[in-house]
Design a protein around this motif. Sequence first.
Motif, mmCIF file in Angstrom:
data_model
loop_
_atom_site.group_PDB
_atom_site.id
_atom_site.type_symbol
_atom_site.label_atom_id
_atom_site.label_comp_id
_atom_site.label_asym_id
_atom_site.label_seq_id
_atom_site.Cartn_x
_atom_site.Cartn_y
_atom_site.Cartn_z
ATOM 1 N N LEU A 130 0.858 -1.182 0.000
ATOM 2 C CA LEU A 130 0.000 0.000 0.000
ATOM 3 C C LEU A 130 0.895 1.232 0.000
ATOM 4 O O LEU A 130 1.634 1.472 0.967
ATOM 5 C CB LEU A 130 -0.904 -0.041 1.228
ATOM 6 C CG LEU A 130 -2.166 0.808 1.260
ATOM 7 C CD1 LEU A 130 -3.052 0.574 0.045
ATOM 8 C CD2 LEU A 130 -2.947 0.511 2.541
ATOM 9 N N VAL A 131 0.839 2.017 -1.077
ATOM 10 C CA VAL A 131 1.822 3.077 -1.320
ATOM 11 C C VAL A 131 1.169 4.453 -1.330
ATOM 12 O O VAL A 131 0.085 4.638 -1.883
ATOM 13 C CB VAL A 131 2.524 2.838 -2.680
ATOM 14 C CG1 VAL A 131 3.453 3.992 -3.031
ATOM 15 C CG2 VAL A 131 3.299 1.535 -2.651
ATOM 16 N N ASP A 132 1.866 5.419 -0.728
ATOM 17 C CA ASP A 132 1.494 6.830 -0.863
ATOM 18 C C ASP A 132 2.778 7.647 -0.988
ATOM 19 O O ASP A 132 3.881 7.104 -0.828
ATOM 20 C CB ASP A 132 0.663 7.294 0.341
ATOM 21 C CG ASP A 132 -0.221 8.506 0.011
ATOM 22 O OD1 ASP A 132 -0.132 9.022 -1.126
ATOM 23 O OD2 ASP A 132 -0.988 8.940 0.883
ATOM 24 N N ASP A 133 2.626 8.959 -1.252
ATOM 25 C CA ASP A 133 3.829 9.785 -1.408
ATOM 26 C C ASP A 133 4.405 10.247 -0.084
ATOM 27 O O ASP A 133 5.475 10.850 -0.031
ATOM 28 C CB ASP A 133 3.565 10.988 -2.331
ATOM 29 C CG ASP A 133 2.385 11.836 -1.890
ATOM 30 O OD1 ASP A 133 1.896 11.649 -0.766
ATOM 31 O OD2 ASP A 133 1.945 12.697 -2.687
ATOM 32 N N VAL A 156 -0.343 -6.993 4.466
ATOM 33 C CA VAL A 156 -0.384 -5.618 3.969
ATOM 34 C C VAL A 156 0.883 -4.906 4.427
ATOM 35 O O VAL A 156 1.160 -4.819 5.633
ATOM 36 C CB VAL A 156 -1.620 -4.844 4.470
ATOM 37 C CG1 VAL A 156 -1.608 -3.429 3.899
ATOM 38 C CG2 VAL A 156 -2.902 -5.555 4.086
ATOM 39 N N VAL A 157 1.640 -4.415 3.455
ATOM 40 C CA VAL A 157 2.861 -3.670 3.726
ATOM 41 C C VAL A 157 2.626 -2.217 3.349
ATOM 42 O O VAL A 157 2.333 -1.913 2.188
ATOM 43 C CB VAL A 157 4.046 -4.236 2.918
ATOM 44 C CG1 VAL A 157 5.310 -3.409 3.159
ATOM 45 C CG2 VAL A 157 4.285 -5.695 3.270
ATOM 46 N N VAL A 158 2.711 -1.319 4.309
ATOM 47 C CA VAL A 158 2.615 0.113 4.036
ATOM 48 C C VAL A 158 3.997 0.602 3.624
ATOM 49 O O VAL A 158 4.988 0.334 4.315
ATOM 50 C CB VAL A 158 2.124 0.882 5.274
ATOM 51 C CG1 VAL A 158 2.270 2.394 5.073
ATOM 52 C CG2 VAL A 158 0.669 0.540 5.571
ATOM 53 N N ALA A 159 4.071 1.313 2.494
ATOM 54 C CA ALA A 159 5.368 1.764 1.987
ATOM 55 C C ALA A 159 5.281 3.208 1.520
ATOM 56 O O ALA A 159 4.442 3.542 0.669
ATOM 57 C CB ALA A 159 5.827 0.863 0.839
ATOM 58 N N VAL A 160 6.136 4.063 2.071
ATOM 59 C CA VAL A 160 6.168 5.476 1.696
ATOM 60 C C VAL A 160 7.610 5.953 1.649
ATOM 61 O O VAL A 160 8.473 5.420 2.354
ATOM 62 C CB VAL A 160 5.370 6.362 2.685
ATOM 63 C CG1 VAL A 160 3.890 6.034 2.652
ATOM 64 C CG2 VAL A 160 5.915 6.230 4.108
ATOM 65 N N PRO A 161 7.881 6.978 0.837
ATOM 66 C CA PRO A 161 9.244 7.527 0.810
ATOM 67 C C PRO A 161 9.611 8.285 2.078
ATOM 68 O O PRO A 161 10.766 8.267 2.508
ATOM 69 C CB PRO A 161 9.210 8.479 -0.402
ATOM 70 C CG PRO A 161 8.026 8.037 -1.211
ATOM 71 C CD PRO A 161 7.025 7.549 -0.211
ATOM 72 N N CYS A 168 4.576 6.696 11.398
ATOM 73 C CA CYS A 168 5.110 5.424 10.907
ATOM 74 C C CYS A 168 5.147 4.390 12.026
ATOM 75 O O CYS A 168 4.838 3.211 11.812
ATOM 76 C CB CYS A 168 6.505 5.631 10.319
ATOM 77 S SG CYS A 168 6.532 6.601 8.790
ATOM 78 N N ALA A 169 5.506 4.821 13.232
ATOM 79 C CA ALA A 169 5.557 3.905 14.369
ATOM 80 C C ALA A 169 4.163 3.420 14.745
ATOM 81 O O ALA A 169 3.955 2.225 15.014
ATOM 82 C CB ALA A 169 6.227 4.585 15.562
ATOM 83 N N ALA A 170 3.178 4.329 14.754
ATOM 84 C CA ALA A 170 1.818 3.961 15.148
ATOM 85 C C ALA A 170 1.198 2.959 14.173
ATOM 86 O O ALA A 170 0.443 2.069 14.581
ATOM 87 C CB ALA A 170 0.949 5.209 15.250
ATOM 88 N N LEU A 171 1.522 3.091 12.889
ATOM 89 C CA LEU A 171 0.938 2.192 11.894
ATOM 90 C C LEU A 171 1.500 0.782 11.975
ATOM 91 O O LEU A 171 0.934 -0.151 11.385
ATOM 92 C CB LEU A 171 1.143 2.765 10.491
ATOM 93 C CG LEU A 171 0.226 3.938 10.114
ATOM 94 C CD1 LEU A 171 0.661 4.542 8.792
ATOM 95 C CD2 LEU A 171 -1.227 3.495 10.039
ATOM 96 N N ILE A 179 7.234 0.406 5.820
ATOM 97 C CA ILE A 179 8.516 0.796 5.251
ATOM 98 C C ILE A 179 8.488 2.296 4.969
ATOM 99 O O ILE A 179 7.768 2.756 4.087
ATOM 100 C CB ILE A 179 8.819 0.037 3.934
ATOM 101 C CG1 ILE A 179 8.615 -1.476 4.119
ATOM 102 C CG2 ILE A 179 10.214 0.358 3.445
ATOM 103 C CD1 ILE A 179 9.473 -2.106 5.171
ATOM 104 N N CYS A 180 9.252 3.056 5.748
ATOM 105 C CA CYS A 180 9.419 4.502 5.514
ATOM 106 C C CYS A 180 10.907 4.729 5.257
ATOM 107 O O CYS A 180 11.722 4.474 6.149
ATOM 108 C CB CYS A 180 8.984 5.327 6.718
ATOM 109 S SG CYS A 180 7.251 5.183 7.176
ATOM 110 N N ILE A 181 11.265 5.191 4.069
ATOM 111 C CA ILE A 181 12.687 5.412 3.783
ATOM 112 C C ILE A 181 13.257 6.460 4.726
ATOM 113 O O ILE A 181 14.328 6.290 5.305
ATOM 114 C CB ILE A 181 12.891 5.839 2.312
ATOM 115 C CG1 ILE A 181 12.468 4.728 1.362
ATOM 116 C CG2 ILE A 181 14.354 6.193 2.065
ATOM 117 C CD1 ILE A 181 12.657 5.070 -0.099
ATOM 118 N N HIS A 182 12.553 7.571 4.881
ATOM 119 C CA HIS A 182 13.027 8.651 5.743
ATOM 120 C C HIS A 182 11.958 8.990 6.776
ATOM 121 O O HIS A 182 10.777 9.145 6.431
ATOM 122 C CB HIS A 182 13.343 9.910 4.927
ATOM 123 C CG HIS A 182 14.437 9.709 3.919
ATOM 124 N ND1 HIS A 182 15.720 9.333 4.266
ATOM 125 C CD2 HIS A 182 14.440 9.830 2.568
ATOM 126 C CE1 HIS A 182 16.465 9.229 3.176
ATOM 127 N NE2 HIS A 182 15.711 9.523 2.135
#
Length: 223
Positions: A130-133, A156-161, A168-171, A179-182
């Motif tokens: 599941l991707v967002d910007d 379900v993998v949440v992935a954002v840049p 990010c921690a709460a999710l 997965i949060c790159i930054h």
Amino acid sequence: MQMFRDRFDAGRALGQRLRVLLGGGGDLVVLALPRGGVPVGFEVARILGVPLDVFVVRKLGTPGHEELAMGAIATGGVTVLNEGIVRRLGIARAAIAAAVQREARELARREQLFRDGRPPARVEGRTVVLVDDGLATGSTMRAALQALRQHAPARVVVAVPVGAPETCAALQDEADAVICIHTPARFFAVGQWYEDFTQTTDDEVRELLARAAHGEGSAPEAP
């Protein structure tokens, strides 16, 4: 922290990270949150060599301060409210109901527009990315997660840049992986981490989905 040039650049960085973590192909599918998540998701799906689809979610703007999300709705009749904001600002339930009704109409319109007659991607038993910007308050992503669970995906993998560290921690409690790159400590808004954060248009979303459906984004890159 290095900024992304645009959403496509962010998607390439995210896709490379996900390929290391998840591999590619197999029973993966990328669902992007429109509109800004679609260019990111397009590059992720291209690098992983998997299908791309949209998962439509609408933010519920706070009356008088529409840029502030008091919640969100998603396909399947799911409504997620930020009760902290609702209580702090004293937002009436009638105002919330009116916002839900208004955004539900727009959600239905966009689903029809974006899909252009194509059926939704099959997610049952599959790993969904599941991707967002980016992630700010997380209300939109939370609504998407709850709605998506109704379709029985395997994971379900949440992935954002980029995302706010606390979001990010709460999710992590709701997704199988996040997965949060930054995750910059001084996070104020998603757009501050992009050189070009021009709003993605409906036409651009339709074009990218059509290209993905016709295989123009389906070949994995060489390592």
